[in-house]
Design a protein around this motif. Sequence first.
Motif, PDB file in Angstrom:
ATOM      1  N   PHE A   8       0.705  -1.318   0.133  1.00 31.06           N
ATOM      2  CA  PHE A   8      -0.125   0.041   0.125  1.00 31.06           C
ATOM      3  C   PHE A   8       1.079   1.247  -0.108  1.00 31.06           C
ATOM      4  O   PHE A   8       0.426   2.180  -0.378  1.00 31.06           O
TER       5      PHE A   8
ATOM      6  N   GLY B 290      -9.287  -4.717   1.939  1.00 33.56           N
ATOM      7  CA  GLY B 290      -8.402  -3.537   2.088  1.00 33.56           C
ATOM      8  C   GLY B 290      -8.053  -2.632   0.803  1.00 33.56           C
ATOM      9  O   GLY B 290      -8.189  -1.507   1.157  1.00 33.56           O
ATOM     10  N   MET B 291      -7.441  -3.239  -0.245  1.00 31.19           N
ATOM     11  CA  MET B 291      -7.175  -2.418  -1.366  1.00 31.19           C
ATOM     12  C   MET B 291      -8.533  -2.064  -2.529  1.00 31.19           C
ATOM     13  O   MET B 291      -8.763  -1.174  -2.934  1.00 31.19           O
TER      14      MET B 291
ATOM     15  N   ASP C 206     -18.977  -8.383  -2.685  1.00 31.15           N
ATOM     16  CA  ASP C 206     -17.725  -9.287  -1.785  1.00 31.15           C
ATOM     17  C   ASP C 206     -18.299 -10.453  -1.196  1.00 31.15           C
ATOM     18  O   ASP C 206     -19.420 -10.230  -0.784  1.00 31.15           O
TER      19      ASP C 206
ATOM     20  N   TYR D  39      -9.122  -8.327  10.227  1.00 35.16           N
ATOM     21  CA  TYR D  39      -7.891  -7.776  10.054  1.00 35.16           C
ATOM     22  C   TYR D  39      -6.753  -7.400  11.209  1.00 35.16           C
ATOM     23  O   TYR D  39      -5.768  -7.642  11.091  1.00 35.16           O
TER      24      TYR D  39
ATOM     25  N   ASP E 122      -5.468 -12.799  -5.768  1.00 33.25           N
ATOM     26  CA  ASP E 122      -4.697 -13.284  -7.082  1.00 33.25           C
ATOM     27  C   ASP E 122      -5.409 -14.217  -7.969  1.00 33.25           C
ATOM     28  O   ASP E 122      -5.687 -14.195  -8.992  1.00 33.25           O
TER      29      ASP E 122
ATOM     30  N   GLU F 201      -6.649  -5.521 -10.341  1.00 31.08           N
ATOM     31  CA  GLU F 201      -5.389  -5.096  -9.388  1.00 31.08           C
ATOM     32  C   GLU F 201      -4.227  -6.059 -10.062  1.00 31.08           C
ATOM     33  O   GLU F 201      -4.370  -7.237 -10.697  1.00 31.08           O
ATOM     34  N   LYS F 202      -3.051  -5.618  -9.687  1.00 26.25           N
ATOM     35  CA  LYS F 202      -1.861  -6.396  -9.557  1.00 26.25           C
ATOM     36  C   LYS F 202      -1.893  -7.280  -8.511  1.00 26.25           C
ATOM     37  O   LYS F 202      -2.183  -7.221  -7.847  1.00 26.25           O
TER      38      LYS F 202
ATOM     39  N   GLY G 172      -3.350  -2.521 -11.961  1.00 25.59           N
ATOM     40  CA  GLY G 172      -3.303  -1.921 -10.788  1.00 25.59           C
ATOM     41  C   GLY G 172      -1.997  -1.389 -10.446  1.00 25.59           C
ATOM     42  O   GLY G 172      -1.380  -1.197  -9.220  1.00 25.59           O
TER      43      GLY G 172
ATOM     44  N   GLN H 243       0.160   1.037 -10.135  1.00 23.80           N
ATOM     45  CA  GLN H 243       0.156   2.648 -10.139  1.00 23.80           C
ATOM     46  C   GLN H 243       1.480   3.215 -10.413  1.00 23.80           C
ATOM     47  O   GLN H 243       1.279   4.636 -10.615  1.00 23.80           O
TER      48      GLN H 243
ATOM     49  N   TYR I  65      -6.122 -10.794   3.094  1.00 22.34           N
ATOM     50  CA  TYR I  65      -4.678 -10.162   3.022  1.00 22.34           C
ATOM     51  C   TYR I  65      -3.556 -11.327   3.095  1.00 22.34           C
ATOM     52  O   TYR I  65      -2.707 -11.438   2.443  1.00 22.34           O
TER      53      TYR I  65
ATOM     54  N   ARG J 270      -1.864 -13.899   0.496  1.00 18.89           N
ATOM     55  CA  ARG J 270      -0.569 -13.515  -0.265  1.00 18.89           C
ATOM     56  C   ARG J 270       0.451 -14.732   0.023  1.00 18.89           C
ATOM     57  O   ARG J 270       1.482 -14.819  -0.621  1.00 18.89           O
TER      58      ARG J 270
END
Length: 476
Positions: free
Chosen positions: A10, A74-75, A96, A104, A166, A186-187, A213, A215, A286, A289
């Motif tokens: 972030f 989050g993102m 969602d 979180y 992802d 998003e990436k 995403g 950026q 989160y 990942r």
Amino acid sequence: MPNLDFAEDFKNYNSGGYMMKDVKTNRRKFLKEAIGAAVGTMSLPYIVPSPALGKAGNVEPSSRITMGFIGVGGMGTNNMRAFLSQPDVQVVAVCDVVKANNEYGHWYKKGWQGPWFGREPARKIVEDHYARKTQSGGRKVCDAYNDFRDLLGRDDIDAVCITTPDHWHAVPVLMAAAAGKHIYCEKPMSLTVAEGRAMVDGVRRCGVIFQTGTQRRSSQRFRFICELVRNGRIGRLKKVTTPIGANNKQAPPKDWQPMPVPDWLDYDMWLGPAPWAPYHKDRCLYTFRFGLDYSGGQTTNLGAHSIDIAQWANGTDDTGPIEVEDLGGEFPTDGLFTTATKVHFRARYANDVELICKTDEGGPLRFEGTEGWIQVKDDELTCYPESLMTSVIGPNETHLYQSDDHHRNFIDCIKVHRDTAAPVEIGHRSVTICHLGNIAMTLKRRLLWDPEKERFVNSEQANRMLWRSMRSPWHL
Ligand SMILES: NC(=O)c1ccc[n+]([C@@H]2O[C@H](COP(=O)([O-])OP(=O)(O)OC[C@H]3O[C@@H](n4cnc5c(N)ncnc54)[C@H](O)[C@@H]3O)[C@@H](O)[C@H]2O)c1
């Protein structure tokens, strides 16, 4: 402003990544980041009559882009806020598989009070936003869905923003493209190389606008660095070092036990195309990942940012390296977290540029050439020769795509139907290198890669790792 403290990557949110100290006063203007430049007048909710609005009435309805958000954790919530602030965007739906939670806190810090994420908190953000703007008294303007197919089925939605984990990028992207929706995804764009190629083909076939995403592509700072490299200011580019932040969450104990699925979560839909696995809070939200079924770990999570800039500077946006080699990457041998704990690999391009990607918390993103170097470390740009700092790219030199706000760029490109700062092929090619790195680190060997065919030349075992089957009924 987004919560910059929220998570490792972030830090990059809409600021284009690292902040650079402007070492020369006259560089200040050139390097200045334009954050949220387009924030100005307000949006016009599609069911709210214009007279209820002040300045918003100036926005022609025909020029409004209606948007739906798939994944508002989050993102996703950050993305939604960024689009909400665009004067010509109307947020009409969120989706969602989490209804509402503030889970979180279990990994973030003691005493975490929120915010709450999920479709109901997201809907409230949207409705409060429009209620504030219109004094409409909380009139319903945003729908909340559990199943993204219900959102995609609406014909009044022009564009979607996909901020799911992802493993849940490829399927909704392809379905959104087929439904004619423009896509901000998003990436890291894909979970596998084959998924990424399918996404490129699907987006192109359907002719929709796509923004990845990443950026930093909308950062004046990174564009300046890439233009310096592309215009030979450090001579011929020889080597790029791309740092990867360390894993930022503690794995649960090796003898972790399954947990009951919380009532606010549609867990089967969260798993989606991933293999079935028992619920544990550290599998989702989160921390996905750190599970190879859902992500490529920090290699893809953070490599999607730093390797993307290497690609941009090297002028290899539509291709990739020809060789990739493990330099000592490490993966856990058991436990819930399965992604690399140490990233270290090397890739080599046909133009002989070497790319080193390694776990190096806070380390420099560094470009070395035959006549100089340039790097970003600890929020600071340094280079040799120092005069590069004030170098001006002349009118006849290479100028790279100009965008100063990633979300705004997406909306502008929809309106004039042109490629965004980070279109689908760019997103695919950058994360492909991360996937190749993971494969080389897993197989512990040097692999030859054909970037045209997107196949390994010397290993069928590696080729089998370019795709994964999906859990029924999901497929590409
Ligand atoms: N560009 C950046 O700097 C940046 C920063 C952070 C995260 N990201 C990317 O954003 C994505 C999400 O990351 P995050 O940190 O927000 O994770 P997160 O877990 O906070 O949010 C993901 C959300 O997607 C939801 N979801 C899962 N399956 C779904 C489905 N089938 N339909 C609808 N919603 C579903 C989850 O319930 C969750 O709320 C990742 O791909 C990550 O790499 C990008």
